[in-house]
Design a protein around this motif. Structure first.
Motif, PDB file in Angstrom:
ATOM      1  N   ALA A 122      -4.286  41.908  -0.491  1.00 15.40           N
ATOM      2  CA  ALA A 122      -2.936  41.776  -1.051  1.00 15.40           C
ATOM      3  C   ALA A 122      -2.991  41.513  -2.550  1.00 15.40           C
ATOM      4  O   ALA A 122      -2.151  42.012  -3.317  1.00 15.40           O
ATOM      5  CB  ALA A 122      -2.183  40.649  -0.339  1.00 15.40           C
TER       6      ALA A 122
ATOM      7  N   LEU B 277      -3.369  44.697  -4.317  1.00 14.41           N
ATOM      8  CA  LEU B 277      -2.092  45.413  -4.366  1.00 14.41           C
ATOM      9  C   LEU B 277      -1.217  44.895  -5.506  1.00 14.41           C
ATOM     10  O   LEU B 277      -0.540  45.669  -6.187  1.00 14.41           O
ATOM     11  CB  LEU B 277      -1.342  45.242  -3.040  1.00 14.41           C
ATOM     12  N   ASP B 278      -1.232  43.579  -5.718  1.00 11.74           N
ATOM     13  CA  ASP B 278      -0.452  42.999  -6.814  1.00 11.74           C
ATOM     14  C   ASP B 278      -0.950  43.515  -8.163  1.00 11.74           C
ATOM     15  O   ASP B 278      -0.153  43.816  -9.057  1.00 11.74           O
ATOM     16  CB  ASP B 278      -0.540  41.473  -6.773  1.00 11.74           C
TER      17      ASP B 278
ATOM     18  N   ASN C 253      -6.626  50.992  -7.857  1.00 13.12           N
ATOM     19  CA  ASN C 253      -6.562  51.766  -6.618  1.00 13.12           C
ATOM     20  C   ASN C 253      -7.937  52.026  -6.037  1.00 13.12           C
ATOM     21  O   ASN C 253      -8.127  52.034  -4.812  1.00 13.12           O
ATOM     22  CB  ASN C 253      -5.823  53.083  -6.868  1.00 13.12           C
TER      23      ASN C 253
ATOM     24  N   PHE D  61      -9.054  48.894  -4.348  1.00  9.46           N
ATOM     25  CA  PHE D  61      -8.341  48.728  -3.081  1.00  9.46           C
ATOM     26  C   PHE D  61      -9.052  49.492  -1.967  1.00  9.46           C
ATOM     27  O   PHE D  61      -9.301  48.951  -0.880  1.00  9.46           O
ATOM     28  CB  PHE D  61      -6.906  49.219  -3.251  1.00  9.46           C
TER      29      PHE D  61
ATOM     30  N   LEU E   8       1.271  53.859  -4.953  1.00 10.58           N
ATOM     31  CA  LEU E   8       1.401  52.426  -4.676  1.00 10.58           C
ATOM     32  C   LEU E   8       2.118  52.192  -3.350  1.00 10.58           C
ATOM     33  O   LEU E   8       1.696  51.352  -2.545  1.00 10.58           O
ATOM     34  CB  LEU E   8       2.154  51.747  -5.816  1.00 10.58           C
TER      35      LEU E   8
ATOM     36  N   HIS F 243      -0.219  52.798  -0.525  1.00 11.57           N
ATOM     37  CA  HIS F 243      -1.190  51.719  -0.376  1.00 11.57           C
ATOM     38  C   HIS F 243      -0.553  50.489   0.274  1.00 11.57           C
ATOM     39  O   HIS F 243      -1.200  49.779   1.053  1.00 11.57           O
ATOM     40  CB  HIS F 243      -1.779  51.349  -1.735  1.00 11.57           C
ATOM     41  N   GLN F 244       0.706  50.238  -0.033  1.00  8.73           N
ATOM     42  CA  GLN F 244       1.406  49.128   0.613  1.00  8.73           C
ATOM     43  C   GLN F 244       1.545  49.377   2.119  1.00  8.73           C
ATOM     44  O   GLN F 244       1.370  48.460   2.933  1.00  8.73           O
ATOM     45  CB  GLN F 244       2.786  48.946  -0.038  1.00  8.73           C
TER      46      GLN F 244
ATOM     47  N   TYR G  70      -1.850  48.863   3.655  1.00 10.34           N
ATOM     48  CA  TYR G  70      -2.135  47.427   3.779  1.00 10.34           C
ATOM     49  C   TYR G  70      -1.448  46.842   5.010  1.00 10.34           C
ATOM     50  O   TYR G  70      -2.054  46.109   5.798  1.00 10.34           O
ATOM     51  CB  TYR G  70      -1.671  46.682   2.525  1.00 10.34           C
TER      52      TYR G  70
END
Length: 215
Positions: A112, A115-116, A134, A137, A175, A178-179, A182
């Protein structure tokens, strides 16, 4: 020339890392020629570590020899892109499923946090920071899969995958994907994580093809 206090191997790795970074970030473009003499002068080293670094980049798929004495940054073809994304589809989807099964709450907190970082970079529009965030991640998900062999298989192509990631300029969409990935991993549902990863890889493939080839 190479300094006496720095081993040749260390000089080679320094030159290699810089050239690889310049290609990934677009400072060196497809078709640009890599001239040993000019690069040696630029880095303040002898031509030997430059020559070895260029050969290593050929092995990694970043550079090709158009003739015996002419090395250029490789021009990505549709086949190159398709093959790399086929590999991503096979390995990253598998890794996402394993990560969903094996990750801990601490692991998820670290994911997380990345991601931030990616979100902040996306807001700023900084392409280099976005690419780095990225990539980290995806690297973290691969690590959370807990399969050393899987990581070793991915290692030889990680640089080229980063290069491809840099070609996708649809940052907000990336993004959002990716969220979703996650959340799928955090759910602990292996099949949900695999589906989210598959969707992400295929969407990223289409975006990259549009950027590189206009279709």
């Amino acid at each position: 020339m190479t300094t006496v206090d720095q081993p040749l191997g260390a000089v080679r790795e320094r030159v290699l890392a810089r050239l690889r970074q310049d290609i990934v970030t677009g400072s060196l473009l497809p078709g640009d020629r890599l001239v040993e003499r000019e690069l040696a002068e630029h880095f303040g080293v002898s031509r030997v570590p430059v020559r070895e670094a260029v050969r290593a980049l050929v092995g990694e798929g970043f550079v090709t020899f158009e003739s015996a004495r002419r090395a250029v940054v490789r021009r990505l073809t549709r086949t190159d892109v398709a093959e790399l994304f086929e590999l991503r589809e096979a390995l990253e989807v598998y890794a996402a499923g394993l990560a969903a099964q094996r990750c801990t709450p601490g692991d998820l907190a670290g994911l997380a946090d990345l991601l931030d970082v990616a979100a902040a970079a996306t807001r700023s529009g900084d392409a280099e920071r976005i690419t780095d965030a990225n990539t980290r991640f995806h690297d973290r998900i691969l690590s959370l899969a807990g399969n050393g062999l899987l990581s070793s298989v991915m290692e030889p192509v990680e640089g080229r995958l980063r290069w491809l990631t840099r070609q996708n300029a649809e940052w907000p969409q990336l993004l959002a994907e990716h969220q979703e990935l996650y959340e799928a991993v955090a759910s602990g549902d292996r099949e949900r994580a695999r589906a989210a990863s598959l969707s992400h890889v295929r969407t990223n493939y289409r975006s990259t093809v549009r950027h590189l080839f206009g279709e």
